[in-house]
Motif scaffolding. Structure first.
Motif, short mmCIF file in Angstrom:
data_model
loop_
_atom_site.label_atom_id
_atom_site.label_comp_id
_atom_site.label_asym_id
_atom_site.label_seq_id
_atom_site.Cartn_x
_atom_site.Cartn_y
_atom_site.Cartn_z
N LEU A 70 0.84 -1.20 0.00
CA LEU A 70 0.00 0.00 0.00
C LEU A 70 0.87 1.25 0.00
O LEU A 70 1.97 1.25 0.55
CB LEU A 70 -0.92 0.01 1.22
CG LEU A 70 -1.89 -1.17 1.34
CD1 LEU A 70 -2.72 -1.05 2.61
CD2 LEU A 70 -2.79 -1.28 0.11
N HIS A 71 0.36 2.29 -0.61
CA HIS A 71 1.06 3.58 -0.66
C HIS A 71 0.37 4.56 0.27
O HIS A 71 -0.86 4.68 0.26
CB HIS A 71 1.04 4.14 -2.09
CG HIS A 71 1.87 3.36 -3.04
ND1 HIS A 71 3.16 3.70 -3.34
CD2 HIS A 71 1.58 2.25 -3.76
CE1 HIS A 71 3.63 2.83 -4.21
NE2 HIS A 71 2.70 1.94 -4.48
N ARG A 121 -4.04 4.95 2.94
CA ARG A 121 -3.12 3.92 2.45
C ARG A 121 -3.88 3.19 1.36
O ARG A 121 -4.93 2.61 1.62
CB ARG A 121 -2.70 2.99 3.58
CG ARG A 121 -1.84 3.73 4.62
CD ARG A 121 -1.30 2.86 5.72
NE ARG A 121 -0.62 1.65 5.33
CZ ARG A 121 0.60 1.57 4.79
NH1 ARG A 121 1.28 2.68 4.55
NH2 ARG A 121 1.14 0.42 4.48
N VAL A 122 -3.34 3.27 0.15
CA VAL A 122 -4.06 2.74 -1.00
C VAL A 122 -3.20 1.81 -1.84
O VAL A 122 -1.99 2.01 -1.96
CB VAL A 122 -4.59 3.89 -1.90
CG1 VAL A 122 -5.59 4.75 -1.15
CG2 VAL A 122 -3.48 4.74 -2.45
N LEU A 181 -11.09 6.89 -13.85
CA LEU A 181 -9.88 6.86 -14.69
C LEU A 181 -8.64 7.36 -13.97
O LEU A 181 -7.56 7.39 -14.56
CB LEU A 181 -10.09 7.69 -15.96
CG LEU A 181 -11.21 7.22 -16.89
CD1 LEU A 181 -11.30 8.14 -18.10
CD2 LEU A 181 -10.99 5.78 -17.31
N VAL A 182 -8.79 7.78 -12.72
CA VAL A 182 -7.67 8.33 -11.95
C VAL A 182 -7.29 7.33 -10.87
O VAL A 182 -8.15 6.89 -10.09
CB VAL A 182 -8.07 9.68 -11.31
CG1 VAL A 182 -6.94 10.22 -10.45
CG2 VAL A 182 -8.46 10.69 -12.38
N LEU A 183 -6.03 6.99 -10.82
CA LEU A 183 -5.57 6.12 -9.73
C LEU A 183 -5.44 6.95 -8.46
O LEU A 183 -5.00 8.10 -8.50
CB LEU A 183 -4.22 5.48 -10.07
CG LEU A 183 -4.25 4.50 -11.24
CD1 LEU A 183 -2.83 4.03 -11.57
CD2 LEU A 183 -5.15 3.32 -10.94
N ALA A 184 -5.82 6.36 -7.34
CA ALA A 184 -5.78 7.08 -6.07
C ALA A 184 -4.37 7.58 -5.75
O ALA A 184 -4.21 8.69 -5.22
CB ALA A 184 -6.31 6.20 -4.95
#
Length: 167
Positions: A5-6, A20-21, A65-68
């Motif tokens: 997770l980031h 945290r994704v 369409l957007v990554l977290a």
């Protein structure tokens, strides 16, 4: 990042949120599943319908369409965050209600968020401006006439409103 997770921090509707994704999670899924902001709808999940429209640093985007992980440090505004204060409606929300501009309501949050972006940059739009500004937001229930009327009405309301305090 031992668990894959980031750690990111994103300001959502004015509130800084540490998250945290997973690198593959979309902003849409994080908003709906992790944060419970279900006003942003999951429609086509490929960027064609506009149901998931949010403002990213003031610019409308399809959250599907957007990554977290891409929104680290950014500001995101969802339909839940456009009202001026708790218990109040944004003039767009009020106009949509007053003029019956939504039927099933599934597309309405995305359309209202897109219309807000339009009115923020073009406070007195023509019908053509509105049609162009809302392109990409699909409504399967209406002929768009009431939606266009509601956006025009909201523009009139915003123009007639007193300036916000402190400005």
């Amino acid at each position: 990042m031992t668990d894959g997770l980031h750690a990111i921090t994103v300001t959502i509707n004015g509130e800084a949120r540490p998250l945290r994704v997973a690198p593959s999670r979309t902003l849409l899924d994080v908003l709906r599943s992790e944060l419970g902001l279900t006003g942003t709808k999951k429609g086509c999940d490929v960027g064609d319908c506009g149901a998931c429209t949010v403002l990213l640093d003031g610019t409308p985007v399809n959250a599907c369409l957007v990554l977290a992980v891409e929104v680290d440090g950014a500001a995101v505004t969802t339909i839940e965050g456009i009202a001026p204060a708790a218990g109040q409606l944004h003039p767009l929300q009020q106009s949509f209600m007053d003029l019956g501009a939504s039927q099933c309501g599934f597309c309405t949050p995305g359309i209202i968020v897109m219309a807000k972006a339009l009115l923020d940059r073009h406070p007195d739009p023509s019908e053509e401006d509105i049609r162009f500004g809302l392109a990409g937001n699909i409504c399967r229930c209406t002929g768009y006439t009431k939606i266009i009327e509601a956006v025009k009405d909201a523009a009139r309301r915003l123009a007639a409103a007193p300036p916000p305090a402190g400005r």
